[in-house]
Design an enzyme around this catalytic site. Structure first.
Site, PDB file in Angstrom:
ATOM      1  N   HIS A 427     -33.269 -13.289 -21.805  1.00  0.00           N
ATOM      2  CA  HIS A 427     -32.790 -14.449 -21.050  1.00  0.00           C
ATOM      3  C   HIS A 427     -32.617 -14.085 -19.575  1.00  0.00           C
ATOM      4  CE1 HIS A 427     -30.709 -15.872 -25.028  1.00  0.00           C
ATOM      5  NE2 HIS A 427     -32.014 -16.050 -25.040  1.00  0.00           N
TER       6      HIS A 427
HETATM    7  C1  LIG Z   1     -39.037 -13.078 -26.865  1.00  0.00           C
HETATM    8  C2  LIG Z   1     -38.257 -14.225 -26.275  1.00  0.00           C
HETATM    9  C3  LIG Z   1     -37.425 -14.981 -27.105  1.00  0.00           C
HETATM   10  C4  LIG Z   1     -36.672 -16.048 -26.566  1.00  0.00           C
HETATM   11  N1  LIG Z   1     -35.941 -16.830 -27.410  1.00  0.00           N
HETATM   12  C5  LIG Z   1     -35.368 -17.964 -26.922  1.00  0.00           C
HETATM   13  C6  LIG Z   1     -34.742 -18.899 -27.792  1.00  0.00           C
HETATM   14  O1  LIG Z   1     -34.728 -18.731 -29.008  1.00  0.00           O
HETATM   15  N2  LIG Z   1     -34.161 -19.992 -27.222  1.00  0.00           N
HETATM   16  C7  LIG Z   1     -34.155 -20.215 -25.876  1.00  0.00           C
HETATM   17  O2  LIG Z   1     -33.571 -21.200 -25.425  1.00  0.00           O
HETATM   18  N3  LIG Z   1     -34.760 -19.356 -25.043  1.00  0.00           N
HETATM   19  C8  LIG Z   1     -35.386 -18.261 -25.526  1.00  0.00           C
HETATM   20  N4  LIG Z   1     -36.044 -17.414 -24.676  1.00  0.00           N
HETATM   21  C9  LIG Z   1     -36.036 -17.712 -23.239  1.00  0.00           C
HETATM   22  C10 LIG Z   1     -37.000 -18.845 -22.896  1.00  0.00           C
HETATM   23  O3  LIG Z   1     -38.267 -18.587 -23.450  1.00  0.00           O
HETATM   24  C11 LIG Z   1     -37.082 -18.947 -21.366  1.00  0.00           C
HETATM   25  O4  LIG Z   1     -35.802 -19.250 -20.871  1.00  0.00           O
HETATM   26  C12 LIG Z   1     -38.047 -20.014 -20.915  1.00  0.00           C
HETATM   27  O5  LIG Z   1     -39.341 -19.772 -21.409  1.00  0.00           O
HETATM   28  C13 LIG Z   1     -38.082 -20.050 -19.379  1.00  0.00           C
HETATM   29  O6  LIG Z   1     -38.983 -21.033 -18.974  1.00  0.00           O
HETATM   30  P1  LIG Z   1     -39.620 -20.997 -17.510  1.00  0.00           P
HETATM   31  O7  LIG Z   1     -40.431 -22.234 -17.387  1.00  0.00           O
HETATM   32  O8  LIG Z   1     -38.549 -20.756 -16.535  1.00  0.00           O
HETATM   33  O9  LIG Z   1     -40.544 -19.710 -17.423  1.00  0.00           O
HETATM   34  P2  LIG Z   1     -41.567 -18.998 -18.405  1.00  0.00           P
HETATM   35  O10 LIG Z   1     -41.439 -19.497 -19.784  1.00  0.00           O
HETATM   36  O11 LIG Z   1     -41.403 -17.547 -18.153  1.00  0.00           O
HETATM   37  O12 LIG Z   1     -43.002 -19.460 -17.882  1.00  0.00           O
HETATM   38  C14 LIG Z   1     -43.524 -19.102 -16.649  1.00  0.00           C
HETATM   39  C15 LIG Z   1     -45.042 -19.115 -16.729  1.00  0.00           C
HETATM   40  O13 LIG Z   1     -45.542 -19.034 -15.407  1.00  0.00           O
HETATM   41  C16 LIG Z   1     -46.624 -18.133 -15.363  1.00  0.00           C
HETATM   42  N5  LIG Z   1     -46.692 -17.563 -14.007  1.00  0.00           N
HETATM   43  C17 LIG Z   1     -45.754 -16.811 -13.399  1.00  0.00           C
HETATM   44  N6  LIG Z   1     -46.125 -16.474 -12.144  1.00  0.00           N
HETATM   45  C18 LIG Z   1     -47.348 -17.016 -11.960  1.00  0.00           C
HETATM   46  C19 LIG Z   1     -48.269 -16.985 -10.874  1.00  0.00           C
HETATM   47  N7  LIG Z   1     -47.977 -16.339  -9.743  1.00  0.00           N
HETATM   48  N8  LIG Z   1     -49.445 -17.640 -11.017  1.00  0.00           N
HETATM   49  C20 LIG Z   1     -49.738 -18.301 -12.178  1.00  0.00           C
HETATM   50  N9  LIG Z   1     -48.894 -18.343 -13.235  1.00  0.00           N
HETATM   51  C21 LIG Z   1     -47.719 -17.715 -13.135  1.00  0.00           C
HETATM   52  C22 LIG Z   1     -46.270 -17.086 -16.401  1.00  0.00           C
HETATM   53  O14 LIG Z   1     -47.427 -16.402 -16.840  1.00  0.00           O
HETATM   54  C23 LIG Z   1     -45.597 -17.914 -17.486  1.00  0.00           C
HETATM   55  O15 LIG Z   1     -46.509 -18.337 -18.464  1.00  0.00           O
HETATM   56  C24 LIG Z   1     -36.758 -16.339 -25.180  1.00  0.00           C
HETATM   57  C25 LIG Z   1     -37.585 -15.578 -24.355  1.00  0.00           C
HETATM   58  C26 LIG Z   1     -38.348 -14.539 -24.884  1.00  0.00           C
HETATM   59  C27 LIG Z   1     -39.231 -13.764 -23.978  1.00  0.00           C
END
Ligand SMILES: Cc1cc2nc3c(=O)[nH]c(=O)nc-3n(C[C@H](O)[C@H](O)[C@H](O)COP(=O)(O)OP(=O)(O)OC[C@H]3O[C@@H](n4cnc5c(N)ncnc54)[C@H](O)[C@@H]3O)c2cc1C
Lengths: 490, 116
Positions: A427
């Protein structure tokens, strides 16, 4: 609006020349996927760019090595450096973290939202403003409870907590179960590639996977977005508006590389987590056990407890802190499970770019109070596990003797040792906080970057402080709220 | 440099699996090789600046055994290799401990995943 069928979806390969879009969304995790879908559905011309591959959710087995290789950034080898390093993981594929996570859902607790209103002056966080977004997202991703009995390893913790008189609950997940489903394994996880990404593509949005955006540059007419396709091709896109949705590490890294730095990447927060491997006398584990769903929230937000993925390879990995006992896992793994204690602290970390290197340097400086809280968490976790019949406990502290009886709990030092405690987290947030408090925030309450025109953030970076609960529910609700605000629909 | 690095990682992974997982390299070479390839690939996937640091440290680890045992790490007997690993695992210098921890985690995770 005409909805497209799958064969009409616009998913680009390596571009051969410059591209143009009204709106560019960088990153397709929960923040980016929701933003892109809502904007495309409102008729905007949206290009969604993702560094990772566009893969089916079933392209590999969940929590396997293949998944680490296909869908995790840096193969899952990403430490936040500090006096006690914290190993963290991020998704890198279309759908981001939602493709590799457990789907455990929470809304942002009211107390936490009140804190953000008070300390960061965030607007629009009252129940009357935000609950509609929680509700809409819950419907879109089918947040639901298990149809049958939870896995035994999960129930063990639940019962241990109840025996101590502590609050424990089954946490709902974004899972769709067929009517009449009887088993927890009968469901399908509603990740972004199963929900908002198809909605985005059906509405005529264009996706460019396998492309890493390296820089944003503002000019008189808009933004020039540059990066590299996986095959090495240079990618250049002109856009009127940019949404950075790369997640709590990559969004600040991108903005810092682009020379945008006001309150960016200076206040990273995470949930440092310790683990305890427990051996019971009865069978609690089996291949394909599924995700444990109970969490103990008696001491939340300071301390929370749950059960982790406990497959044989992960059990052996956990036991590398106790090398003398590794071989007993082979015999006993059906009676073993991995449990965690997670803390919420005010400690912050930083994200920095490193000259001549592409990846960001992440630092997180846990202090003595944090290590004491982690110790308290470890002790409470062990107490629950003994209460529910554990015969041996192996804490994630290198060289610490296993704990065989409740009397041995005194072996856990009042402060866990910095250099020997194995810490991890999944997280990450708060690296570009939102709000109207100009001194503390990077964006306004709706994700507009304070010092820039037509540049927005919509991902976990906006979350002001560690919420003490799984964060994706919060990321989704704020992304929805911010997209509607941008569209003038709020 | 690269051949020395790769043979050091390979020798280290074999030693860890033999010592910690109780495996002798007869009959399970395919899984062992897969594990070694996985360890090398994971090092290559690390954040770039850390990957460079890890490579340098691995070479220091390989060459240091010359001073203690008269041969590069990958040329040592299993007993001497393991002594060298233990010296680094229990070192007071944290990067040395981290190096062993890193290879240990990936080798163990890889071995038990491929073997099953
Ligand atoms: C193993 C694991 C288990 C988890 N379990 C839970 C759970 O059970 N419940 C829960 O609420 N949360 C959970 N989380 C946390 C949750 O997945 C994250 O809080 C959430 O995915 C965050 O979303 P986001 O959109 O901020 O970023 P992310 O999901 O990290 O997505 C960002 C995306 O942007 C892309 N990206 C980044 N920089 C660039 C760039 N410069 N150019 C192009 N693309 C780019 C990345 O490749 C990625 O695919 C878990 C996380 C992990 C890793």
């Amino acid at each position: 609006m005409k909805k497209l069928s799958k064969k009409d979806y616009k998913v680009l390969g390596a571009p051969t020349g410059p591209l143009r879009a009204e709106v560019v969304v960088i990153g397709s995790g929960p923040g980016g996927a929701i933003t892109a879908a809502l904007l495309a559905e409102a008729g905007q011309d949206v290009l969604l760019i993702e560094e990772g591959q566009y893969l089916e959710l079933e392209s590999c087995e969940a929590f396997s090595l293949d998944e680490m290789v296909q869908k995790y950034r840096n193969g899952g080898i990403t430490p936040a450096l500090g006096p006690a390093s914290v190993a963290y993981v991020e998704g890198k594929c279309v759908g981001g973290g939602s493709e590799i996570n457990s789907g455990l859902y929470h809304r942002t607790p009211l107390k936490i939202r009140e804190r953000w209103q008070k300390e960061f002056n965030v607007e629009g966080l009252d129940d009357s403003d935000i609950n509609q977004h929680f509700e809409a997202c819950e419907k879109d991703v089918d947040v639901s409870l298990l149809p049958g009995k939870a896995p035994k390893a999960s129930l063990k913790l639940h019962n241990g907590a109840l025996k101590r008189g502590w609050k424990s609950m089954e946490v709902p997940r974004w899972y769709k179960y067929a009517k009449g489903a009887k088993l927890p394994t009968d469901g399908k996880r509603k990740s972004m590639t199963r929900t908002y990404i198809p909605r985005f593509l059906k509405s005529g949005g264009t996706m460019l996977p396998e492309t890493r955006i390296m820089r944003l540059k503002r000019h008189t007419k808009g933004w020039r977005v540059t990066g590299t396709h996986k095959n090495g091709a240079h990618v250049e896109i002109e856009a009127d508006v940019v949404f950075s949705c790369g997640g709590a590490i990559q969004t600040p890294a991108l903005l810092l590389r682009s020379g945008i730095n006001y309150n960016i990447g200076q206040s990273l927060q995470l949930h440092p987590t310790v683990k305890v491997t427990a051996r019971f006398s009865d069978v609690i584990n089996q291949p394909g056990m599924g995700v444990p769903v109970h969490q103990v929230k008696e001491f939340s937000p300071d301390l929370s407890f749950g059960c982790s993925i406990s497959s044989l390879p992960y059990l052996e990995l956990a036991m590398t802190d106790h090398p003398w006992h590794m071989r007993e896992v082979e015999e006993n793994w059906p009676r073993m499970g991995i449990y965690y204690g997670m803390i919420t602290t005010n400690t912050v970390g930083t994200i920095r770019t490193v000259p001549f290197f592409k990846d960001a340097l992440v630092r997180y400086k846990l202090n003595k109070a944090d290590m004491r809280l982690l110790s308290d968490g470890m002790r409470k976790l062990c107490e629950m596990l003994f209460e529910t019949g554990a015969q041996a406990l192996f804490p994630s502290v290198r060289g610490m003797e296993p704990i065989w009886t409740p009397e041995n709990l005194s072996r856990i030092p009042a402060m866990l040792p910095f250099g020997k405690t194995n810490l991890m987290t999944i997280h990450l947030f708060s690296s570009c906080p939102m709000g109207e408090h100009i001194g503390r925030t990077a964006t306004n309450s709706f994700g507009k970057v304070r010092t820039q025109k037509d540049l927005y953030i919509s991902d976990a970076s906006l979350i002001c402080t560690a919420p003490g609960v799984n964060p994706q529910g919060s990321v989704m609700a704020y992304a929805r709220r911010n997209a509607l605000k941008f569209l003038g629909k709020l | 440099m690269k051949p020395l690095f790769e043979s050091t990682v390979s020798a280290l992974a074999y030693s860890i699996i033999r010592e910690e997982c109780g495996v002798y390299p007869h009959g399970q070479e395919a899984e062992l090789n897969q594990t070694v390839q996985f360890v090398l690939a994971q090092r290559a996937r690390m954040p770039d600046f850390l990957g460079v640091a890890m490579m340098i440290l691995t070479l220091v680890f390989a060459v240091q055994s010359l001073f203690f045992y008269g041969a590069l790490f990958n040329r040592l007997s299993h007993e001497h290799r393991w002594k060298h690993v233990l010296a680094w695992r229990h070192s007071r210098i944290s990067p040395r401990r981290d190096l062993i921890r890193f290879y240990e985690s990936i080798a163990v995770l890889g071995w038990y995943s491929f073997r099953n």
